[in-house]
Design an enzyme around this catalytic site. Structure first.
Site, PDB file in Angstrom:
ATOM      1  N   ALA A  70       0.944  -1.129  -0.112  1.00  0.00           N
ATOM      2  CA  ALA A  70      -0.050  -0.018   0.049  1.00  0.00           C
ATOM      3  C   ALA A  70       0.753   1.233   0.098  1.00  0.00           C
ATOM      4  CB  ALA A  70      -0.854  -0.031   1.366  1.00  0.00           C
ATOM      5  N   ASN A  71       0.159   2.399   0.107  1.00  0.00           N
ATOM      6  CA  ASN A  71       1.141   3.594   0.257  1.00  0.00           C
ATOM      7  C   ASN A  71       0.443   4.396   1.217  1.00  0.00           C
ATOM      8  OD1 ASN A  71      -0.832   5.583  -1.204  1.00  0.00           O
ATOM      9  ND2 ASN A  71      -0.565   3.811  -2.784  1.00  0.00           N
ATOM     10  N   ARG A  72       0.928   5.784   1.451  1.00  0.00           N
ATOM     11  CA  ARG A  72       0.582   6.464   2.496  1.00  0.00           C
ATOM     12  C   ARG A  72      -0.602   7.622   2.413  1.00  0.00           C
ATOM     13  NH1 ARG A  72       4.783   6.323   6.177  1.00  0.00           N
ATOM     14  NH2 ARG A  72       6.608   5.921   5.408  1.00  0.00           N
ATOM     15  N   ALA A  88      -4.015   7.201  -5.320  1.00  0.00           N
ATOM     16  CA  ALA A  88      -2.744   6.830  -5.240  1.00  0.00           C
ATOM     17  C   ALA A  88      -2.582   5.332  -5.598  1.00  0.00           C
ATOM     18  CB  ALA A  88      -1.806   7.271  -3.855  1.00  0.00           C
TER      19      ALA A  88
END
Ligand code: CTP
Length: 408
Positions: free
Chosen positions: A217-219, A283
């Site tokens: 995943a990402n932030r 994102a």
């Protein structure tokens, strides 16, 4: 214009009550007559004197004051009006409205009225996200009660931000006009330049499973994408928000499609077409694990697992270059940690977008996950460096640009 329209403004006890004084002025400027009812707790925030001076009328607050021979009773007060506006509408008054509680003048009026009601909720974001408030607001909407806001932004409590700020007085005026003069304002509680337009927005991260309990995943928090969806709805659009996993609440008045992976996001976006405007703020994970394990991967003598990655579909490029259903306006984002403008310009071309919102997400900028943003807007007209602002303000500017591109 609201000439000859009678508005009963119920001010309940929230810090946003001070903005309701400006609302009185704005409504009167448009020719409306405004009668004000204050709840007891509202009197901690605004005085009957200031509300009365602005409305030019007596201010009502006590149920038992209305018994005098020359006074009008609360039933008459609730009917001698074209619209009741509750601004700010606290979690408490919304709960009482939903439960049918009448324990003061304001709630007696709200229970007794046969006139339309518009509520402008304002509260702490956690109160807005609370299941009880969600249920109350959903039920009130089902009963035909209109709402405007709340907006995303900084709260009175230090350091708190989120969805819960009362809509600005002019937004409330626009919602009032949409209800009372629908022909002039083209219908819909939040009508505007995007009325009858469909706006598609992606938001949040995607989660790409490694096994049933782990993912890549990402932030991304989804704050910017959700704010874009809210800004589009505010201008009257029908909005579909395709969101990856986020912890922020669903915006009111928007169709939310929840997905987890990039492939699901692409499918949901394609299913939501056609759209007039598509804005890709998600994102999206660029890669996924080629074969996610069906069972939890265990540590063992075999050593560290090797993850083979494959590239995910590029959703923005797929829609920006869609052979048959490309929305008239396609806007992407470019999250960069270096060579911001060059990389963003390359994405604009490569993905077939009309514009790119470029932001520097280097560590230390606080942009990913934060509440503020500083972006550059790249389009056929060149590069604009926008001032740093809250994500809701940036969202409003992005939507204003999208409207220009749509009309251009
Ligand atoms: N995007 C998308 N689908 C992907 C990857 C990105 O729709 N699989 C969209 C994003 O929503 C954003 C834009 O493309 O609007 C740019 O995303 P970004 O992550 O900055 O660019 P990438 O194409 O992933 O390029 P890179 O990671 O190489 O910078």
């Amino acid at each position: 214009m609201l000439a000859d329209k009678r508005i009963l403004l119920v001010i309940s006890g929230g810090i946003a009550a001070y903005k309701s004084l400006d609302l009185i002025r704005r409504l009167k400027e448009r020719g409306a007559s405004v009668r004000v009812v204050l709840t007891k707790s509202a009197e901690h925030f605004v005085t009957p004197l200031s509300a009365g001076a602005l409305s030019g009328d007596r201010v009502y607050s006590d149920l038992f004051d209305l018994t005098g021979e020359h006074d009008i009773g609360h039933i008459k007060l609730s009917r001698d009006t074209d619209l009741i506006v509750v601004a700010p509408a606290t979690a408490n008054i919304l709960a009482k409205m939903a439960a049918g509680i009448a324990d003061d003048l304001a709630t007696n009026i709200l229970l007794a009225t046969d006139k339309p009601i518009l509520a402008a909720p304002a509260m702490n974001p956690r109160m807005w996200a609370n299941a009880a408030t969600r249920r109350n607001v959903a039920w009130l909407k089902d009963q035909g009660i209109a709402t405007v806001g709340p907006n995303v932004g900084a709260m009175a409590e230090r350091g708190e931000t989120g969805e819960g700020r009362m809509a600005e007085p002019m937004e409330i005026v626009a919602a009032v006009e949409a209800i009372l003069t629908p022909a002039a304002s083209a219908g819909g509680a939040a009508s505007g330049p995007l009325t009858r337009r469909h706006v598609l927005v992606t938001s949040g991260p995607t989660h790409e499973p490694i096994d049933p309990v782990r993912f890549l995943a990402n932030r991304s928090s989804g704050k910017q994408g959700h704010a874009v969806a809210i800004a589009a709805a505010r201008l009257g659009a029908r909005v579909t928000l395709v969101s990856g996993p986020v912890t922020i609440p669903d915006p009111a008045g928007v169709t939310v499609v929840r997905v987890e992976t990039a492939q699901q996001m692409l499918a949901a976006v394609e299913a939501a077409l056609p759209a007039d405007i598509a804005i890709f703020a998600a994102a999206v994970a660029d890669w996924r694990v080629a074969t996610a394990a069906d069972e939890k991967i265990k540590k063992g003598p075999g050593g560290v697992p090797q993850l083979a990655l494959v590239e995910n579909p590029d959703i923005l490029a797929a829609i920006g270059r869609h052979p048959t259903q490309r929305p008239k306006v396609v806007i992407g984002f470019a999250a960069e940690t270096e060579n911001l403008l060059a990389n963003a310009a390359a994405k604009l071309k490569r993905k077939g977008a009309d514009a790119i919102v470029a932001n520097d997400v280097s560590p230390g900028t606080g942009i990913m996950g934060g509440d503020r943003n500083h972006v550059r807007f790249l389009s056929g007209d060149g590069v604009e460096d926008w001032p740093e602002g809250g994500k809701d303000a940036v969202a409003a500017m992005i939507i204003a640009k999208a409207v220009q591109l749509l009309q251009g």
